[in-house]
Design a protein around this motif. Sequence first.
Motif, PDB file in Angstrom:
ATOM      1  N   CYS A   1     -63.868 -15.910 -25.893  1.00  0.00           N
ATOM      2  CA  CYS A   1     -62.498 -16.087 -25.424  1.00  0.00           C
ATOM      3  C   CYS A   1     -62.414 -17.496 -24.833  1.00  0.00           C
ATOM      4  O   CYS A   1     -62.736 -17.712 -23.666  1.00  0.00           O
ATOM      5  CB  CYS A   1     -62.134 -15.041 -24.363  1.00  0.00           C
ATOM      6  SG  CYS A   1     -60.437 -15.216 -23.761  1.00  0.00           S
ATOM      7  N   HIS A   2     -62.012 -18.451 -25.649  1.00  0.00           N
ATOM      8  CA  HIS A   2     -61.976 -19.848 -25.221  1.00  0.00           C
ATOM      9  C   HIS A   2     -60.987 -20.077 -24.087  1.00  0.00           C
ATOM     10  O   HIS A   2     -61.217 -20.932 -23.227  1.00  0.00           O
ATOM     11  CB  HIS A   2     -61.660 -20.745 -26.422  1.00  0.00           C
ATOM     12  CG  HIS A   2     -62.712 -20.662 -27.481  1.00  0.00           C
ATOM     13  ND1 HIS A   2     -63.942 -21.262 -27.363  1.00  0.00           N
ATOM     14  CD2 HIS A   2     -62.726 -20.016 -28.669  1.00  0.00           C
ATOM     15  CE1 HIS A   2     -64.665 -21.005 -28.432  1.00  0.00           C
ATOM     16  NE2 HIS A   2     -63.953 -20.239 -29.246  1.00  0.00           N
ATOM     17  N   THR A   3     -59.934 -19.293 -24.042  1.00  0.00           N
ATOM     18  CA  THR A   3     -58.924 -19.415 -22.991  1.00  0.00           C
ATOM     19  C   THR A   3     -59.524 -19.186 -21.608  1.00  0.00           C
ATOM     20  O   THR A   3     -59.155 -19.846 -20.650  1.00  0.00           O
ATOM     21  CB  THR A   3     -57.787 -18.390 -23.224  1.00  0.00           C
ATOM     22  OG1 THR A   3     -57.293 -18.569 -24.545  1.00  0.00           O
ATOM     23  CG2 THR A   3     -56.670 -18.569 -22.232  1.00  0.00           C
ATOM     24  N   ALA A   4     -60.459 -18.256 -21.505  1.00  0.00           N
ATOM     25  CA  ALA A   4     -61.037 -17.896 -20.208  1.00  0.00           C
ATOM     26  C   ALA A   4     -62.180 -18.809 -19.791  1.00  0.00           C
ATOM     27  O   ALA A   4     -62.555 -18.845 -18.621  1.00  0.00           O
ATOM     28  CB  ALA A   4     -61.524 -16.453 -20.242  1.00  0.00           C
TER      29      ALA A   4
ATOM     30  N   ALA B   1     -54.140 -10.336 -27.888  1.00  0.00           N
ATOM     31  CA  ALA B   1     -55.151 -11.385 -27.707  1.00  0.00           C
ATOM     32  C   ALA B   1     -56.128 -11.363 -28.880  1.00  0.00           C
ATOM     33  O   ALA B   1     -56.290 -10.353 -29.559  1.00  0.00           O
ATOM     34  CB  ALA B   1     -55.908 -11.159 -26.400  1.00  0.00           C
ATOM     35  N   ASP B   2     -56.809 -12.513 -29.104  1.00  0.00           N
ATOM     36  CA  ASP B   2     -57.824 -12.518 -30.159  1.00  0.00           C
ATOM     37  C   ASP B   2     -58.989 -11.629 -29.730  1.00  0.00           C
ATOM     38  O   ASP B   2     -59.107 -11.239 -28.565  1.00  0.00           O
ATOM     39  CB  ASP B   2     -58.257 -13.943 -30.516  1.00  0.00           C
ATOM     40  CG  ASP B   2     -58.999 -14.659 -29.403  1.00  0.00           C
ATOM     41  OD1 ASP B   2     -59.785 -14.025 -28.677  1.00  0.00           O
ATOM     42  OD2 ASP B   2     -58.809 -15.883 -29.278  1.00  0.00           O
TER      43      ASP B   2
ATOM     44  N   VAL C   1     -54.781 -14.642 -19.861  1.00  0.00           N
ATOM     45  CA  VAL C   1     -55.094 -14.741 -21.287  1.00  0.00           C
ATOM     46  C   VAL C   1     -53.832 -14.580 -22.114  1.00  0.00           C
ATOM     47  O   VAL C   1     -53.575 -15.341 -23.043  1.00  0.00           O
ATOM     48  CB  VAL C   1     -56.161 -13.709 -21.692  1.00  0.00           C
ATOM     49  CG1 VAL C   1     -56.315 -13.652 -23.202  1.00  0.00           C
ATOM     50  CG2 VAL C   1     -57.494 -14.051 -21.040  1.00  0.00           C
TER      51      VAL C   1
ATOM     52  N   ALA D   1     -51.808  -8.340 -23.653  1.00  0.00           N
ATOM     53  CA  ALA D   1     -53.253  -8.425 -23.840  1.00  0.00           C
ATOM     54  C   ALA D   1     -53.699  -7.831 -25.170  1.00  0.00           C
ATOM     55  O   ALA D   1     -54.661  -8.297 -25.769  1.00  0.00           O
ATOM     56  CB  ALA D   1     -53.970  -7.725 -22.689  1.00  0.00           C
TER      57      ALA D   1
ATOM     58  N   CYS E   1     -61.098 -12.449 -26.606  1.00  0.00           N
ATOM     59  CA  CYS E   1     -60.395 -12.203 -25.343  1.00  0.00           C
ATOM     60  C   CYS E   1     -60.229 -10.706 -25.083  1.00  0.00           C
ATOM     61  O   CYS E   1     -60.305 -10.254 -23.938  1.00  0.00           O
ATOM     62  CB  CYS E   1     -59.050 -12.916 -25.335  1.00  0.00           C
ATOM     63  SG  CYS E   1     -59.217 -14.722 -25.292  1.00  0.00           S
ATOM     64  N   GLN E   2     -60.032  -9.925 -26.142  1.00  0.00           N
ATOM     65  CA  GLN E   2     -59.978  -8.469 -25.964  1.00  0.00           C
ATOM     66  C   GLN E   2     -61.299  -7.967 -25.392  1.00  0.00           C
ATOM     67  O   GLN E   2     -61.305  -7.170 -24.446  1.00  0.00           O
ATOM     68  CB  GLN E   2     -59.702  -7.784 -27.302  1.00  0.00           C
ATOM     69  CG  GLN E   2     -58.317  -7.971 -27.829  1.00  0.00           C
ATOM     70  CD  GLN E   2     -58.143  -7.376 -29.224  1.00  0.00           C
ATOM     71  OE1 GLN E   2     -59.092  -6.960 -29.875  1.00  0.00           O
ATOM     72  NE2 GLN E   2     -56.900  -7.336 -29.688  1.00  0.00           N
TER      73      GLN E   2
ATOM     74  N   LEU F   1     -63.539  -9.628 -23.659  1.00  0.00           N
ATOM     75  CA  LEU F   1     -63.665 -10.089 -22.274  1.00  0.00           C
ATOM     76  C   LEU F   1     -62.805  -9.258 -21.332  1.00  0.00           C
ATOM     77  O   LEU F   1     -63.268  -8.813 -20.280  1.00  0.00           O
ATOM     78  CB  LEU F   1     -63.287 -11.564 -22.178  1.00  0.00           C
ATOM     79  CG  LEU F   1     -63.317 -12.149 -20.765  1.00  0.00           C
ATOM     80  CD1 LEU F   1     -64.735 -12.133 -20.208  1.00  0.00           C
ATOM     81  CD2 LEU F   1     -62.760 -13.559 -20.772  1.00  0.00           C
ATOM     82  N   LEU F   2     -61.554  -9.029 -21.696  1.00  0.00           N
ATOM     83  CA  LEU F   2     -60.659  -8.234 -20.854  1.00  0.00           C
ATOM     84  C   LEU F   2     -61.204  -6.822 -20.650  1.00  0.00           C
ATOM     85  O   LEU F   2     -61.188  -6.295 -19.541  1.00  0.00           O
ATOM     86  CB  LEU F   2     -59.265  -8.165 -21.480  1.00  0.00           C
ATOM     87  CG  LEU F   2     -58.468  -9.465 -21.475  1.00  0.00           C
ATOM     88  CD1 LEU F   2     -57.246  -9.337 -22.376  1.00  0.00           C
ATOM     89  CD2 LEU F   2     -58.058  -9.825 -20.069  1.00  0.00           C
TER      90      LEU F   2
END
Length: 162
Positions: free
Chosen positions: A67-70, A23-24, A10, A20, A27-28, A30-31
């Motif tokens: 989280c679009h990245t993931a 991150a947006d 991410v 991390a 994503c935070q 999700l992580l």
Amino acid sequence: MAFGALALAVASAMPGKAGAEDADWGCQVLLCAAASAPSWHGISYCVPPMMRLITAMARPHFSWPICHTAGTGTPGFEPYAACPAGFAPGTDRSESDNGSLAEQDRCIKTINHCLGPFASDRDGNGCFERVSRPRPRRLQPYYFDIPQASGRRRRFWFDLNE
């Protein structure tokens, strides 16, 4: 290890960002949700975004941060754990008050107390006993299915208890 790999993926997808914590919000979340030893509760970085999520969920028109990245989307939710061996999920009611199917909040099994293949409780001999017990609730009812390098998805369970 999975948390670290996900955090690295991410963070590396965000040009000019250092880690991390940059991150947006999606994503935070999700992580932090994917953290397991310790859970997000034990990671000081994770407490603020997860508390922000819990607060936001109480508001009308809540929309889960993504989280679009993931490539995970919104999490799943399964409030109940599997029933013990020999039991199946079910309900003591056939329908709920509003006419929809009732929640399968019980573990149920039928015991045949009579011998032979032709035993039946229809003839009044009471061969069958229906045993029902509360279905165990999950301590971590939310989950994300996170894509792995192998192409498979790995399920990460989490809770939103304060």
